[in-house]
Write an enzyme that holds these catalytic residues in place. Structure first.
Site, short mmCIF file in Angstrom:
data_model
loop_
_atom_site.label_atom_id
_atom_site.label_comp_id
_atom_site.label_asym_id
_atom_site.label_seq_id
_atom_site.Cartn_x
_atom_site.Cartn_y
_atom_site.Cartn_z
N GLY A 80 42.32 53.83 41.35
CA GLY A 80 41.85 53.30 40.06
C GLY A 80 41.38 54.41 39.14
N GLY A 81 41.98 55.61 39.30
CA GLY A 81 41.52 56.77 38.52
C GLY A 81 42.02 56.81 37.09
N GLY A 82 42.82 55.83 36.71
CA GLY A 82 43.39 55.85 35.35
C GLY A 82 42.46 55.27 34.29
N THR A 83 41.47 54.48 34.72
CA THR A 83 40.63 53.78 33.73
C THR A 83 39.15 53.86 34.13
N ARG A 105 48.18 50.59 40.07
CA ARG A 105 49.44 49.87 39.85
C ARG A 105 50.16 50.34 38.61
N SER A 171 40.82 29.28 43.41
CA SER A 171 41.94 28.93 44.31
C SER A 171 41.96 29.91 45.48
N TYR A 213 25.22 43.88 43.96
CA TYR A 213 25.18 42.55 44.59
C TYR A 213 25.95 42.51 45.92
N LYS A 228 32.95 43.44 48.70
CA LYS A 228 32.17 44.68 48.56
C LYS A 228 31.21 44.84 49.75
N GLY A 255 24.98 49.72 38.98
CA GLY A 255 24.63 48.58 38.14
C GLY A 255 25.58 48.57 36.95
C1 LIG Z 1 25.62 39.47 33.08
C2 LIG Z 1 26.49 40.42 32.25
C3 LIG Z 1 27.62 41.03 33.03
C4 LIG Z 1 28.21 42.17 32.30
C5 LIG Z 1 28.90 43.13 33.16
C6 LIG Z 1 28.23 43.33 34.46
C7 LIG Z 1 28.63 44.61 35.07
C8 LIG Z 1 28.28 44.65 36.52
C9 LIG Z 1 29.54 44.62 37.28
C10 LIG Z 1 29.36 44.58 38.71
C11 LIG Z 1 30.41 44.67 39.52
C12 LIG Z 1 31.73 44.87 39.05
C13 LIG Z 1 32.75 44.83 39.91
C14 LIG Z 1 34.13 45.03 39.48
O1 LIG Z 1 34.98 45.05 40.31
S1 LIG Z 1 34.49 45.28 37.85
C15 LIG Z 1 36.21 45.76 37.82
C16 LIG Z 1 37.00 44.73 37.20
N1 LIG Z 1 38.35 45.25 37.01
C17 LIG Z 1 39.42 44.52 37.29
O2 LIG Z 1 39.33 43.38 37.69
C18 LIG Z 1 40.73 45.21 37.06
C19 LIG Z 1 41.88 44.61 37.85
N2 LIG Z 1 41.97 43.18 37.69
C20 LIG Z 1 43.16 42.48 37.61
O3 LIG Z 1 44.23 43.05 37.70
C21 LIG Z 1 43.10 40.98 37.50
O4 LIG Z 1 41.95 40.60 36.81
C22 LIG Z 1 43.11 40.27 38.89
C23 LIG Z 1 43.06 38.76 38.66
C24 LIG Z 1 41.92 40.69 39.75
C25 LIG Z 1 44.35 40.63 39.69
O5 LIG Z 1 45.49 40.52 38.89
P1 LIG Z 1 46.86 39.90 39.50
O6 LIG Z 1 47.15 40.46 40.80
O7 LIG Z 1 47.89 40.02 38.42
O8 LIG Z 1 46.45 38.42 39.76
P2 LIG Z 1 46.86 37.05 39.02
O9 LIG Z 1 46.60 37.11 37.57
O10 LIG Z 1 48.23 36.68 39.48
O11 LIG Z 1 45.79 36.06 39.67
C26 LIG Z 1 45.69 35.90 41.07
C27 LIG Z 1 44.99 34.58 41.32
O12 LIG Z 1 43.67 34.65 40.76
C28 LIG Z 1 43.50 33.56 39.81
N3 LIG Z 1 42.68 33.99 38.71
C29 LIG Z 1 42.88 35.06 37.91
N4 LIG Z 1 41.93 35.14 36.98
C30 LIG Z 1 41.12 34.08 37.15
C31 LIG Z 1 39.95 33.60 36.48
N5 LIG Z 1 39.40 34.24 35.44
N6 LIG Z 1 39.35 32.46 36.95
C32 LIG Z 1 39.85 31.79 38.01
N7 LIG Z 1 40.99 32.23 38.71
C33 LIG Z 1 41.57 33.35 38.26
C34 LIG Z 1 44.91 33.25 39.36
O13 LIG Z 1 44.99 31.95 38.81
C35 LIG Z 1 45.70 33.42 40.66
O14 LIG Z 1 45.49 32.32 41.50
P3 LIG Z 1 46.60 31.11 41.57
O15 LIG Z 1 47.89 31.74 42.01
O16 LIG Z 1 46.03 30.16 42.56
O17 LIG Z 1 46.70 30.54 40.20
N1 LIG Z 2 31.62 48.90 35.35
C1 LIG Z 2 30.61 48.37 36.02
O1 LIG Z 2 29.61 47.92 35.45
C2 LIG Z 2 30.65 48.33 37.51
C3 LIG Z 2 31.76 48.69 38.22
N2 LIG Z 2 31.72 48.67 39.58
C4 LIG Z 2 32.85 49.16 40.36
O2 LIG Z 2 33.34 50.35 39.79
C5 LIG Z 2 34.73 50.49 40.09
C6 LIG Z 2 35.49 50.77 38.81
O3 LIG Z 2 35.39 49.67 37.94
P1 LIG Z 2 35.57 49.83 36.37
O4 LIG Z 2 35.92 51.22 36.05
O5 LIG Z 2 34.38 49.23 35.73
O6 LIG Z 2 36.77 48.83 36.08
P2 LIG Z 2 38.34 49.08 35.86
O7 LIG Z 2 38.94 47.74 35.74
O8 LIG Z 2 38.54 50.06 34.77
O9 LIG Z 2 38.81 49.76 37.21
C7 LIG Z 2 39.50 49.11 38.24
C8 LIG Z 2 40.67 49.97 38.62
O10 LIG Z 2 41.25 49.44 39.80
C9 LIG Z 2 42.66 49.53 39.69
N3 LIG Z 2 43.28 48.51 40.51
C10 LIG Z 2 43.13 47.16 40.42
N4 LIG Z 2 43.90 46.55 41.31
C11 LIG Z 2 44.55 47.50 41.99
C12 LIG Z 2 45.49 47.49 43.04
N5 LIG Z 2 45.93 46.33 43.58
N6 LIG Z 2 45.96 48.67 43.52
C13 LIG Z 2 45.53 49.83 42.98
N7 LIG Z 2 44.64 49.92 41.99
C14 LIG Z 2 44.15 48.76 41.48
C15 LIG Z 2 42.96 49.33 38.21
O11 LIG Z 2 44.18 49.97 37.82
P3 LIG Z 2 45.59 49.18 37.69
O12 LIG Z 2 45.35 47.99 36.86
O13 LIG Z 2 46.49 50.23 37.11
O14 LIG Z 2 46.00 48.85 39.10
C16 LIG Z 2 41.77 50.01 37.56
O15 LIG Z 2 42.07 51.35 37.26
C17 LIG Z 2 35.14 49.21 40.78
O16 LIG Z 2 35.09 49.41 42.19
C18 LIG Z 2 34.06 48.24 40.39
O17 LIG Z 2 33.90 47.23 41.34
C19 LIG Z 2 30.62 48.28 40.28
C20 LIG Z 2 29.51 47.88 39.61
C21 LIG Z 2 29.42 47.91 38.18
#
Ligand SMILES: CCCCCCCCC/C=C\C=C\C(=O)SCCNC(=O)CCNC(=O)[C@H](O)C(C)(C)COP(=O)(O)OP(=O)(O)OC[C@H]1O[C@@H](n2cnc3c(N)ncnc32)[C@H](O)[C@@H]1OP(=O)(O)O
Ligand SMILES: NC(=O)C1=CN([C@@H]2O[C@H](COP(=O)(O)OP(=O)(O)OC[C@H]3O[C@@H](n4cnc5c(N)ncnc54)[C@H](OP(=O)(O)O)[C@@H]3O)[C@@H](O)[C@H]2O)C=CC1
Length: 349
Positions: A80-83, A105, A171, A213, A228, A255
């Site tokens: 996930g080093g791209g973003t 990806r 789901s 969390y 996690k 956080g």
């Molecule tokens: C209180 C304030 C909060 C502010 C911020 C707080 C910050 C603190 C954060 C703490 C922790 C953070 C942790 C993190 O991990 S943040 C990083 C987030 N980054 C990403 O998620 C990047 C990558 N994400 C993705 O690519 C997609 O979002 C993905 C859904 C996780 C995966 O994509 P893909 O493989 O393309 O999956 P699909 O779109 O095919 O979906 C699979 C499956 O999931 C269902 N789905 C998707 N989105 C939702 C949704 N919003 N709600 C419900 N369900 C969802 C989708 O329908 C598919 O299921 P089904 O086939 O049954 O329909």
């Molecule tokens: N930002 C925040 O407040 C917090 C973030 N975190 C953690 O920090 C980390 C970075 O998050 P953040 O930078 O905020 O969010 P981003 O969404 O920018 O980072 C997530 C990265 O994961 C990659 N990724 C997702 N799915 C796959 C996959 N199947 N294979 C390979 N790579 C994948 C994405 O790239 P691509 O789509 O190209 O695959 C993307 O670069 C995560 O572990 C998140 O849980 C934890 C707490 C707080």
């Protein structure tokens, strides 16, 4: 920096949400005096970012902390080093001399980041496409890395997926999608690299990025919380098992740090941020550069005695949410006088 009054979600589709939230914020305003004089809004690059005035005591230092050259002749692999945070960590490691390999990806995103960072630092950044959910793809990715750089000295498991969703709406595939990226993805990368490093008798530092969390659990992000927590168990277990092969395993629990990936999926209207800031004792969000400095330290030789550590990095948010009486910080001096009088006047039980 301009003071703002408590706002509303900006469009019609957000009406219901804004009604719920305006009630929440109104309550806060009434009881807490969390009004314009105490809530500040930074505006930059089209994004709002809230902070409290006392956050000025905790101004971020975003320069690189370690001495130049700390990562000369080192190879770092960052999923996930791209973003977002992965990109920030790659930038700092590259600036400190590492040759970096970033994997996820979206190859185009990776390539653009790689080009931008290497043109700034003068050190090579390689982009390798890999879906960490697929163990064969992970194995091919490691083959490619071995060709490009050899096995890494530093592995950062940062890739993740997440979205807020009431669990009754989730789901099976939604659950699988998140847990596959976060827990299985981290396990596949760690096992593939770990085995090859062991075969080659090469030590390495492994770092996992989890979340606060992971420890408490959290509603509405249940697959992420579960996965996690699994990652933390994996890393603490391997810290005990693979020290004998020269491997260290550490964990950072960040956080809230603004990134597009996280905030677009966890606070899509931008409305939750305001209430969140109020519970962070340092009064602001973290910065990617701050996280990157910590990751660079933990993965460096300066931290060669650190293994099995879980570092919470959240401006105090976790303890602030946990303490039974912490909401009392909202009580004013006059209210304290009254409370004290009431308590002192109580006789007997
Ligand atoms: C209180 C304030 C909060 C502010 C911020 C707080 C910050 C603190 C954060 C703490 C922790 C953070 C942790 C993190 O991990 S943040 C990083 C987030 N980054 C990403 O998620 C990047 C990558 N994400 C993705 O690519 C997609 O979002 C993905 C859904 C996780 C995966 O994509 P893909 O493989 O393309 O999956 P699909 O779109 O095919 O979906 C699979 C499956 O999931 C269902 N789905 C998707 N989105 C939702 C949704 N919003 N709600 C419900 N369900 C969802 C989708 O329908 C598919 O299921 P089904 O086939 O049954 O329909
Ligand atoms: N930002 C925040 O407040 C917090 C973030 N975190 C953690 O920090 C980390 C970075 O998050 P953040 O930078 O905020 O969010 P981003 O969404 O920018 O980072 C997530 C990265 O994961 C990659 N990724 C997702 N799915 C796959 C996959 N199947 N294979 C390979 N790579 C994948 C994405 O790239 P691509 O789509 O190209 O695959 C993307 O670069 C995560 O572990 C998140 O849980 C934890 C707490 C707080």
């Amino acid at each position: 920096m301009v003071p703002v009054s408590v706002g509303q979600a900006g469009n019609v589709s957000g009406l219901l949400l804004s009604l719920i939230l305006s009630e929440q914020v109104q309550n806060r305003t009434d009881s807490v005096d969390f009004g314009p004089s105490q809530l500040w809004c930074h505006r930059f690059a089209g994004l709002r970012s809230y902070a409290t005035p006392h956050s000025q005591f905790f101004a971020p230092s975003e320069g690189i902390m370690l001495p130049a050259g700390s990562y000369n002749n080192k190879v770092a692999f960052i999923t996930g080093g791209g973003t977002g945070l992965g990109r920030a960590m790659t930038g700092v490691l590259s600036q400190l001399g590492a040759q970096c390999v970033i994997a996820s990806r979206k190859l185009e995103v990776l390539q653009q980041t790689a080009t931008e960072i290497s043109s700034q630092t003068g050190n090579k950044v390689h982009a390798v496409q890999c879906d960490v959910r697929d163990p064969q793809a992970v194995s091919r990715c490691v083959d490619q890395m071995v060709e490009l750089t050899g096995l890494p000295d530093v592995i950062i498991n940062n890739a993740a997926g997440n979205f807020i969703c009431p669990s009754e709406r989730l789901s099976a595939n939604g659950w699988k999608s998140i847990t596959d990226i976060v827990l299985n993805g981290t396990a596949f990368v760690t096992l593939e690299l770990g085995k090859r490093l062991i075969q080659n008798q090469k030590g390495a530092s492994f770092l996992a990025i989890t979340t606060i969390y992971a420890e408490s659990g959290s509603g509405f992000v249940v697959p992420s919380a579960s996965a996690k927590a699994g990652v933390e168990a994996l890393y603490k277990s391997l810290a005990a098992e693979w020290g004998r092969y020269g491997h260290r395993f550490n964990i950072i629990q960040p956080g809230p740090i603004r990134t597009k990936g996280a905030f677009s999926r966890l606070d899509p209207t931008g409305t939750f941020e305001k209430s969140m800031i109020g519970r962070i004792p340092t009064g602001r969000l973290g910065k990617p550069a701050e996280l990157a400095n910590l990751a660079a330290y933990l993965s460096s030789d300066y931290a060669s005695w650190m293994s099995g550590a879980v570092i919470r990095f959240d401006g105090g948010e976790y303890v602030s949410m946990a303490g039974e009486f912490n909401e009392l910080r909202k009580v004013t001096d006059d209210q304290w006088k009254m409370l004290e009088t009431m308590i002192r006047s109580t006789k007997g039980s």
